[in-house]
Write a protein that holds these residues in place. Structure first.
Motif, PDB file in Angstrom:
ATOM      1  N   ASN A 252      82.122 124.451  89.034  1.00 15.23           N
ATOM      2  CA  ASN A 252      83.464 124.842  89.001  1.00 15.23           C
ATOM      3  C   ASN A 252      84.373 124.288  88.376  1.00 15.23           C
ATOM      4  O   ASN A 252      84.386 122.985  87.988  1.00 15.23           O
ATOM      5  CB  ASN A 252      83.993 125.089  90.554  1.00 15.23           C
ATOM      6  N   VAL A 253      85.941 124.852  88.106  1.00 12.75           N
ATOM      7  CA  VAL A 253      86.752 124.054  87.361  1.00 12.75           C
ATOM      8  C   VAL A 253      87.413 123.042  88.363  1.00 12.75           C
ATOM      9  O   VAL A 253      87.816 123.249  89.291  1.00 12.75           O
ATOM     10  CB  VAL A 253      87.877 125.109  86.816  1.00 12.75           C
ATOM     11  N   GLY A 254      87.902 121.940  87.839  1.00 17.32           N
ATOM     12  CA  GLY A 254      88.368 120.609  88.414  1.00 17.32           C
ATOM     13  C   GLY A 254      89.655 120.381  87.635  1.00 17.32           C
ATOM     14  O   GLY A 254      89.730 120.391  86.608  1.00 17.32           O
ATOM     15  N   ILE A 255      90.328 119.845  88.237  1.00 19.70           N
ATOM     16  CA  ILE A 255      91.593 119.012  87.645  1.00 19.70           C
ATOM     17  C   ILE A 255      91.738 117.738  87.885  1.00 19.70           C
ATOM     18  O   ILE A 255      91.808 117.267  89.365  1.00 19.70           O
ATOM     19  CB  ILE A 255      93.037 119.964  87.968  1.00 19.70           C
ATOM     20  N   ALA A 256      91.990 117.005  87.069  1.00 16.23           N
ATOM     21  CA  ALA A 256      91.667 115.310  87.450  1.00 16.23           C
ATOM     22  C   ALA A 256      92.654 114.544  86.526  1.00 16.23           C
ATOM     23  O   ALA A 256      93.325 115.006  85.494  1.00 16.23           O
ATOM     24  CB  ALA A 256      90.450 114.685  87.306  1.00 16.23           C
ATOM     25  N   VAL A 257      92.913 113.406  86.899  1.00 20.10           N
ATOM     26  CA  VAL A 257      93.551 112.328  86.066  1.00 20.10           C
ATOM     27  C   VAL A 257      92.502 111.278  85.644  1.00 20.10           C
ATOM     28  O   VAL A 257      91.741 110.870  86.546  1.00 20.10           O
ATOM     29  CB  VAL A 257      94.903 111.727  86.616  1.00 20.10           C
ATOM     30  N   ASN A 258      92.425 110.956  84.505  1.00 21.05           N
ATOM     31  CA  ASN A 258      91.370 109.922  84.081  1.00 21.05           C
ATOM     32  C   ASN A 258      91.762 108.573  84.586  1.00 21.05           C
ATOM     33  O   ASN A 258      92.898 108.057  84.421  1.00 21.05           O
ATOM     34  CB  ASN A 258      91.090 109.744  82.578  1.00 21.05           C
ATOM     35  N   GLN A 259      91.171 108.063  85.519  1.00 18.18           N
ATOM     36  CA  GLN A 259      91.280 106.855  86.195  1.00 18.18           C
ATOM     37  C   GLN A 259      92.552 106.833  87.120  1.00 18.18           C
ATOM     38  O   GLN A 259      93.196 105.809  87.156  1.00 18.18           O
ATOM     39  CB  GLN A 259      91.221 105.582  85.321  1.00 18.18           C
ATOM     40  N   GLY A 260      92.809 108.065  87.615  1.00 19.63           N
ATOM     41  CA  GLY A 260      94.101 108.144  88.556  1.00 19.63           C
ATOM     42  C   GLY A 260      93.773 109.209  89.610  1.00 19.63           C
ATOM     43  O   GLY A 260      92.584 109.629  89.904  1.00 19.63           O
ATOM     44  N   ASN A 261      94.725 109.686  90.246  1.00 12.03           N
ATOM     45  CA  ASN A 261      94.741 110.420  91.497  1.00 12.03           C
ATOM     46  C   ASN A 261      95.808 111.648  91.356  1.00 12.03           C
ATOM     47  O   ASN A 261      96.878 111.378  91.574  1.00 12.03           O
ATOM     48  CB  ASN A 261      94.996 109.676  92.878  1.00 12.03           C
ATOM     49  N   PHE A 262      95.274 112.819  90.806  1.00 11.96           N
ATOM     50  CA  PHE A 262      95.984 114.006  90.660  1.00 11.96           C
ATOM     51  C   PHE A 262      96.990 114.473  91.825  1.00 11.96           C
ATOM     52  O   PHE A 262      97.849 114.816  91.769  1.00 11.96           O
ATOM     53  CB  PHE A 262      95.180 115.082  90.045  1.00 11.96           C
ATOM     54  N   ARG A 264      97.731 112.965  94.593  1.00 12.78           N
ATOM     55  CA  ARG A 264      98.629 112.197  95.111  1.00 12.78           C
ATOM     56  C   ARG A 264      99.820 111.770  94.043  1.00 12.78           C
ATOM     57  O   ARG A 264     101.092 111.912  94.392  1.00 12.78           O
ATOM     58  CB  ARG A 264      98.116 110.574  95.313  1.00 12.78           C
ATOM     59  N   ALA A 265      99.509 111.970  92.842  1.00 13.89           N
ATOM     60  CA  ALA A 265     100.671 111.924  91.816  1.00 13.89           C
ATOM     61  C   ALA A 265     101.425 113.111  91.827  1.00 13.89           C
ATOM     62  O   ALA A 265     102.802 112.966  91.513  1.00 13.89           O
ATOM     63  CB  ALA A 265      99.966 111.845  90.292  1.00 13.89           C
ATOM     64  N   HIS A 266     101.189 114.228  92.426  1.00 16.41           N
ATOM     65  CA  HIS A 266     101.862 115.517  92.328  1.00 16.41           C
ATOM     66  C   HIS A 266     102.016 116.050  93.666  1.00 16.41           C
ATOM     67  O   HIS A 266     102.565 117.408  93.853  1.00 16.41           O
ATOM     68  CB  HIS A 266     101.244 116.475  91.231  1.00 16.41           C
ATOM     69  N   ASN A 267     101.729 115.433  94.849  1.00 18.72           N
ATOM     70  CA  ASN A 267     101.689 115.763  96.078  1.00 18.72           C
ATOM     71  C   ASN A 267     101.183 117.132  96.442  1.00 18.72           C
ATOM     72  O   ASN A 267     101.541 118.161  96.937  1.00 18.72           O
ATOM     73  CB  ASN A 267     103.282 115.993  96.406  1.00 18.72           C
ATOM     74  N   ILE A 268      99.862 117.327  95.723  1.00 20.31           N
ATOM     75  CA  ILE A 268      99.166 118.715  95.782  1.00 20.31           C
ATOM     76  C   ILE A 268      97.926 118.497  96.862  1.00 20.31           C
ATOM     77  O   ILE A 268      97.146 117.500  96.870  1.00 20.31           O
ATOM     78  CB  ILE A 268      98.681 119.081  94.506  1.00 20.31           C
ATOM     79  N   GLU A 269      97.810 119.367  97.712  1.00 19.73           N
ATOM     80  CA  GLU A 269      96.698 119.467  98.597  1.00 19.73           C
ATOM     81  C   GLU A 269      95.791 120.653  98.359  1.00 19.73           C
ATOM     82  O   GLU A 269      95.939 121.364  97.329  1.00 19.73           O
ATOM     83  CB  GLU A 269      97.285 119.211  99.903  1.00 19.73           C
ATOM     84  N   SER A 270      94.727 120.991  99.365  1.00 18.94           N
ATOM     85  CA  SER A 270      94.204 121.950  99.121  1.00 18.94           C
ATOM     86  C   SER A 270      93.895 122.849 100.327  1.00 18.94           C
ATOM     87  O   SER A 270      94.561 122.487 101.387  1.00 18.94           O
ATOM     88  CB  SER A 270      92.355 121.445  98.996  1.00 18.94           C
ATOM     89  N   GLY A 271      93.312 124.073 100.533  1.00 15.51           N
ATOM     90  CA  GLY A 271      92.948 124.868 101.535  1.00 15.51           C
ATOM     91  C   GLY A 271      94.183 126.027 101.263  1.00 15.51           C
ATOM     92  O   GLY A 271      94.780 126.636 100.431  1.00 15.51           O
ATOM     93  N   ARG A 272      94.442 126.556 102.597  1.00 14.36           N
ATOM     94  CA  ARG A 272      95.250 127.652 103.080  1.00 14.36           C
ATOM     95  C   ARG A 272      96.561 127.604 102.126  1.00 14.36           C
ATOM     96  O   ARG A 272      97.280 126.440 102.301  1.00 14.36           O
ATOM     97  CB  ARG A 272      95.348 128.025 104.321  1.00 14.36           C
TER      98      ARG A 272
END
Length: 282
Positions: A252-262, A264-272
């Motif tokens: 499935n499609v993912g979105i990441a930061v190379n050697q970082g935390n996407f 935390r960096a953008h205050n994004i969570e998952s779910g509803r």
């Protein structure tokens, strides 16, 4: 009906700081010392039924058919919610409260049959006056009896329609060159976003490796992130600290930061409430 194979896999939001998980192991081992006991995870965030559902679909098909899973994230323990055992079309059994934990399995694999646990038969002796630890008293006990062959699936209890409670979410859909989908989960340790966009749908956008994807993320309709990200085969296709779109281990499609935390960096969570939109960038 598919036979069980003696493997019992536990998942919960209990953590391992106290004796709750050990108690479930003890109940299972007392049923049969021939069982093979494993953990999926006990670090589901407290009361997060959605994540429990996702961690099951992330894992279940890598286990042999006939494996029994006990999943206990149960904020409604002691209420009228049903305790069930579901048989997935993949041949795996899931012992769980029917509270949404079966959402991803129902939608991605399918459920062949489901039965309500008859507690007058399938409950740890002497626990009848305990109302807040069904993970030990009902689910671990029933799961162990099923996995060890002490009881058959038909002896679990009354048959139910194979239509479990599910949690509403945004399905992945492609329209007019834009994919709209949900952020299913975070890759917990690294903060990557895992969406419900399958590789096959993403390929319809025609984005080649090294080219870019327009990414917009919103929560309940309010945009919280927007950018043009490179599409890479692996994290190293982006510079350290740079974000990218990639295909994760579940295809499935993912979105990441190379050697970082996407996340935390953008205050994004998952779910509803969390929605992602993807379109071709160049």
């Amino acid at each position: 009906m598919r036979k069980t194979n003696g493997s019992l896999v536990f998942q919960s939001d209990f953590g391992t700081i106290d004796g709750a998980v050990s108690a479930m192991y003890g109940v299972a081992e007392a049923v049969s010392d021939n069982l093979k006991l494993y953990d999926l995870t006990h670090e589901i965030p407290q009361f997060n039924i959605w994540e429990a559902s996702y961690r099951l679909i992330q894992t279940i098909e890598y286990w042999r058919p006939g494996t029994v899973f006990v999943s206990v994230v149960d904020p409604g323990v002691g209420t009228s919610r049903k305790s069930v055992v579901a048989l997935a079309q993949s041949g795996h059994y899931i012992v769980t409260p029917d509270n949404g934990t079966l959402t991803h399995i129902s939608e991605s694999i399918g459920i062949t049959a489901m039965r309500e646990i008859e507690e007058s038969i399938n409950r740890l002796g002497g626990s009848e006056k305990s109302y807040t630890f069904h993970g030990r008293d009902v689910y671990a006990y029933t799961g162990a009896r099923l996995a060890s062959g002490v009881i058959t699936f038909e002896q679990i209890g009354p048959e139910l329609a194979p239509e479990p409670v599910t949690i509403a979410h945004q399905p992945a859909e492609l329209k007019d060159g834009i994919i709209t989908a949900s952020i299913d989960i975070l890759d917990a340790r690294y903060g990557s976003l895992w969406t419900n966009v399958p590789r096959t749908m993403f390929e319809e956008l025609g984005v080649e490796y090294g080219h870019t994807v327009l990414v917009e993320i919103s929560k309940y309709g309010n945009t919280v992130y927007g950018n043009r990200l490179i599409f890479g085969k692996s994290f190293s296709d982006a510079a350290i600290g740079q974000s990218l779109v990639y295909i994760n281990s579940l295809l499935n499609v993912g979105i990441a930061v190379n050697q970082g935390n996407f996340s935390r960096a953008h205050n994004i969570e998952s779910g509803r409430g969390w929605v992602v939109r993807l379109s071709k960038g160049d």
